[in-house]
Write a protein that holds these residues in place. Structure first.
Motif, PDB file in Angstrom:
ATOM      1  N   THR A   1      -0.463   4.272  -7.017  1.00  0.00           N
ATOM      2  CA  THR A   1       0.111   4.595  -5.703  1.00  0.00           C
ATOM      3  C   THR A   1       0.744   3.370  -5.051  1.00  0.00           C
ATOM      4  O   THR A   1       1.504   3.514  -4.084  1.00  0.00           O
ATOM      5  CB  THR A   1      -0.959   5.166  -4.758  1.00  0.00           C
ATOM      6  N   PHE A   2       0.455   2.179  -5.539  1.00  0.00           N
ATOM      7  CA  PHE A   2       1.021   0.972  -4.950  1.00  0.00           C
ATOM      8  C   PHE A   2       2.518   0.861  -5.262  1.00  0.00           C
ATOM      9  O   PHE A   2       2.970   1.251  -6.342  1.00  0.00           O
ATOM     10  CB  PHE A   2       0.322  -0.285  -5.494  1.00  0.00           C
ATOM     11  N   ASP A   3       3.251   0.309  -4.322  1.00  0.00           N
ATOM     12  CA  ASP A   3       4.648  -0.078  -4.555  1.00  0.00           C
ATOM     13  C   ASP A   3       4.632  -1.544  -4.971  1.00  0.00           C
ATOM     14  O   ASP A   3       4.436  -2.433  -4.153  1.00  0.00           O
ATOM     15  CB  ASP A   3       5.461   0.115  -3.274  1.00  0.00           C
TER      16      ASP A   3
ATOM     17  N   PRO B   1      -7.981   2.978   2.351  1.00  0.00           N
ATOM     18  CA  PRO B   1      -6.920   2.269   1.618  1.00  0.00           C
ATOM     19  C   PRO B   1      -7.485   1.420   0.485  1.00  0.00           C
ATOM     20  O   PRO B   1      -8.632   0.983   0.525  1.00  0.00           O
ATOM     21  CB  PRO B   1      -6.274   1.409   2.686  1.00  0.00           C
ATOM     22  N   TYR B   2      -6.608   1.185  -0.495  1.00  0.00           N
ATOM     23  CA  TYR B   2      -7.035   0.496  -1.712  1.00  0.00           C
ATOM     24  C   TYR B   2      -6.786  -1.009  -1.669  1.00  0.00           C
ATOM     25  O   TYR B   2      -7.320  -1.738  -2.518  1.00  0.00           O
ATOM     26  CB  TYR B   2      -6.305   1.069  -2.924  1.00  0.00           C
TER      27      TYR B   2
ATOM     28  N   GLU C   1       0.837  -1.204   0.000  1.00  0.00           N
ATOM     29  CA  GLU C   1       0.000   0.000   0.000  1.00  0.00           C
ATOM     30  C   GLU C   1       0.871   1.254   0.000  1.00  0.00           C
ATOM     31  O   GLU C   1       1.903   1.312   0.678  1.00  0.00           O
ATOM     32  CB  GLU C   1      -0.906   0.003   1.231  1.00  0.00           C
ATOM     33  N   GLY C   2       0.429   2.250  -0.768  1.00  0.00           N
ATOM     34  CA  GLY C   2       1.126   3.535  -0.779  1.00  0.00           C
ATOM     35  C   GLY C   2       0.276   4.618  -0.151  1.00  0.00           C
ATOM     36  O   GLY C   2      -0.597   4.344   0.672  1.00  0.00           O
ATOM     37  N   GLU C   3       0.540   5.867  -0.527  1.00  0.00           N
ATOM     38  CA  GLU C   3      -0.243   6.994  -0.037  1.00  0.00           C
ATOM     39  C   GLU C   3      -1.527   7.114  -0.855  1.00  0.00           C
ATOM     40  O   GLU C   3      -1.616   6.612  -1.974  1.00  0.00           O
ATOM     41  CB  GLU C   3       0.576   8.284  -0.157  1.00  0.00           C
ATOM     42  N   PRO C   4      -2.532   7.808  -0.319  1.00  0.00           N
ATOM     43  CA  PRO C   4      -3.753   8.011  -1.105  1.00  0.00           C
ATOM     44  C   PRO C   4      -3.478   8.851  -2.342  1.00  0.00           C
ATOM     45  O   PRO C   4      -2.553   9.671  -2.377  1.00  0.00           O
ATOM     46  CB  PRO C   4      -4.690   8.722  -0.126  1.00  0.00           C
TER      47      PRO C   4
END
Length: 552
Positions: A133-135, A117-118, A105-108
């Motif tokens: 935004t995902f790593d 969160p996504y 998970e990354g930032e919004p």
């Protein structure tokens, strides 16, 4: 091998089989039932060494580094999976639902995003901005202990894979693109039609259609792709009994309306019915097992390969990660292998003497500086000079600017300064567009302001006319010795003879041809006149007489 040759090469393989040609690859043993090696020459099909998701065993899957490493290693195709986002973008990921085994998970995407969160959401329910935004480069898998992480990599776009291939100029590498329609749970992925249209548009935009093949477990998707984009080869992925549902009521949702029982369970006949170019079956059960395991049951068999070749269909099984199983499948005549470890398959093919795919290196492309050379004056020519650019052989484009605004029609490396430029500052912008790379730009410093055209040297101001210089007097011509006018004869000498003048004549007169004494009118430049001329004549006569006496 380019995908446009799939059908022609399949026909060659069929012809070899029908002719009963059986050749052993280099290194094969007589104990194996070995099929024909591909014939040599421009039309010979190459064995498809395919890197699954770029080669999961070596790099974190579906990252730029994974695909790049495969190209540098030397593969004949890149296998990749596509999902479609909420706003219609094709992204590279295997799973229809985001999960921590693949990405972090990354930032919004923006402050206060209610969807954040996504993690755990379906890709079809997230926008491109959100999924990026995902790593997707940091998470490694335990089953691949040698996997290299690439932290911070976002989920790739399909267009970015095309760009990477262009950066490497890997125009002999196929792209085996899987549309990940979840036919068994269609509500969890984008609709089939959207998959087909979005991917088809991306392929057309890329200009790499000669290198693309479309594969899917959803046979309905590749049937539709054949209608939308008939030039693209299609590959039918298949699994075991749970997938085919042989002997069960109705048709499997994965087979695009085909009931496998209508073909007596014959998967080759089923895919041949809609014109598939490739059959891509699971190699065996369990999927992570191999030929040396006691409980291993092959699904891809020699009989399947022979039947497919007879129907003009190539066989490329998935996903094989151990050398003994690779070797067994090569022995039974498969046309390629999809693997997480392209290095192992590379070594096995090399050991057997197969021609290996080329290795590629990424081209160097970078921007330098640009400067304007020349005199900013109407009528002169200005030149754009580039320093420190790496262009990979691509010619940059130029746009000349007047006070920062483009000058219509002035798009070459030179600009002729015109009256319209008078008083302006001029500069030039250079742009480099190399396929696969982001465009590069640089703008020169301004020169000017532009001045009037330089004219000829000015004429001197008119003034009073100078006094004319006197003409120099010519040098006087040498005068002949002047002779006097006739003079009285000298007194006779005794004996009545005249003295001899040495000329054989009488001494009382000069020779007939002696020049006459000059008259006043003969004096040079009018200087000798009157009595002066007479005096000179008398003096001359006296000198003559004295000379004659000396001679006597």
């Amino acid at each position: 091998m380019t995908s446009s040759l799939v059908r022609r090469r399949s026909a060659i393989a069929i012809a070899a089989l029908l002719a009963g040609v059986v050749l052993a690859p280099v290194g094969a043993t007589a104990a194996h039932a070995v099929h024909a090696l591909p014939p040599e020459g421009d039309d010979a099909p190459a064995f498809d060494l395919s890197a699954h998701r770029g080669g999961i065993g070596l790099n974190v899957e579906s990252t730029p580094q994974a695909f790049a490493y495969a190209l540098e290693l030397g593969v004949s195709s890149l296998e990749l999976d596509v999902q479609i986002t909420k706003d219609g973008h094709a992204v590279i990921t295997h799973d229809r639902k985001t999960n921590t085994s693949v990405c972090a998970e990354g930032e919004p995407a923006f402050e206060g995003d209610p969807d954040y969160p996504y993690m755990g959401a379906y890709i079809k329910d997230l926008t491109l901005e959100q999924v990026r935004t995902f790593d997707c480069g940091s998470t490694t898998k335990d089953q691949h202990p040698g996997q290299v992480a690439h932290p911070g990599e976002p989920m790739m776009l399909l267009g970015e894979v095309f760009d990477l291939v262009k950066r490497y100029e890997a125009y002999d590498v196929d792209l085996n693109i899987e549309t990940k329609v979840e036919a068994g749970a269609p509500e969890e992925t984008a609709p089939r039609e959207q998959f087909v249209q979005v991917v088809a548009d991306e392929v057309r935009r890329s200009g790499l259609e000669e290198q693309v093949m479309i594969q899917s477990f959803d046979w309905g998707a590749i049937m539709r792709m054949r209608e939308v984009y008939p030039e693209l080869p299609i590959s039918a992925l298949t699994n075991g009994q749970d997938f085919l549902q042989e002997g069960e009521p109705g048709a499997s949702p994965w087979l695009g309306g085909i009931d496998i029982d209508d073909f007596d369970g014959d998967v080759v006949a089923a895919v041949a019915s809609f014109g598939a170019d490739v059959l891509s079956p699971v190699h065996g059960d369990p999927q992570d097992g191999g030929i040396d395991d006691a409980d291993y049951v092959p699904f891809t068999t020699a009989e399947m390969v022979e039947s497919a070749h007879a129907a003009g269909i190539r066989v490329i099984p998935w996903t094989i990660n151990d050398t003994p199983t690779m070797s067994h499948l090569i022995d039974i005549g498969v046309d390629g292998i999809i693997t997480d470890y392209p290095n192992l398959l590379h070594d096995e093919l090399a050991r057997r003497g197969y021609a290996m795919p080329p290795r590629y290196a990424q081209r160097e492309v970078s921007a330098g500086s640009v400067a304007v050379a020349g005199d900013p004056r109407v009528g002169s020519v200005l030149t754009a000079n580039l320093t420190g650019w790496s262009t990979a052989g691509v010619e940059p484009t130029f746009q000349w600017l007047r006070d920062g605004e483009p000058i219509d029609g002035s798009t070459g490396a030179e600009h002729t300064v015109v009256d319209a430029d008078l008083g302006s500052l001029l500069s030039v912008r250079v742009r480099l567009e190399v396929p696969g790379f982001a465009p590069l730009e640089a703008t020169s410093d301004e020169v000017g302001p532009v001045e009037e055209e330089a004219g000829p040297a000015p004429e001197p101001e008119p003034g009073p006319s100078p006094e004319p210089s006197p003409e120099p007097s010519p040098e006087p011509s040498p005068e002949p010795d002047p002779l006097p006018s006739p003079v009285p004869s000298p007194a006779p000498v005794p004996g009545g003879e005249s003295p001899d003048d040495g000329r054989g004549g009488s001494g009382d007169a000069p020779d007939d041809d002696a020049p006459l004494a000059p008259t006043a009118g003969d004096a040079p430049h009018g200087l000798l006149t009157g009595g002066l001329a007479a005096l000179i004549a008398l003096a001359g006569a006296a000198l003559v007489r004295a000379a004659r006496r000396r001679e006597a």
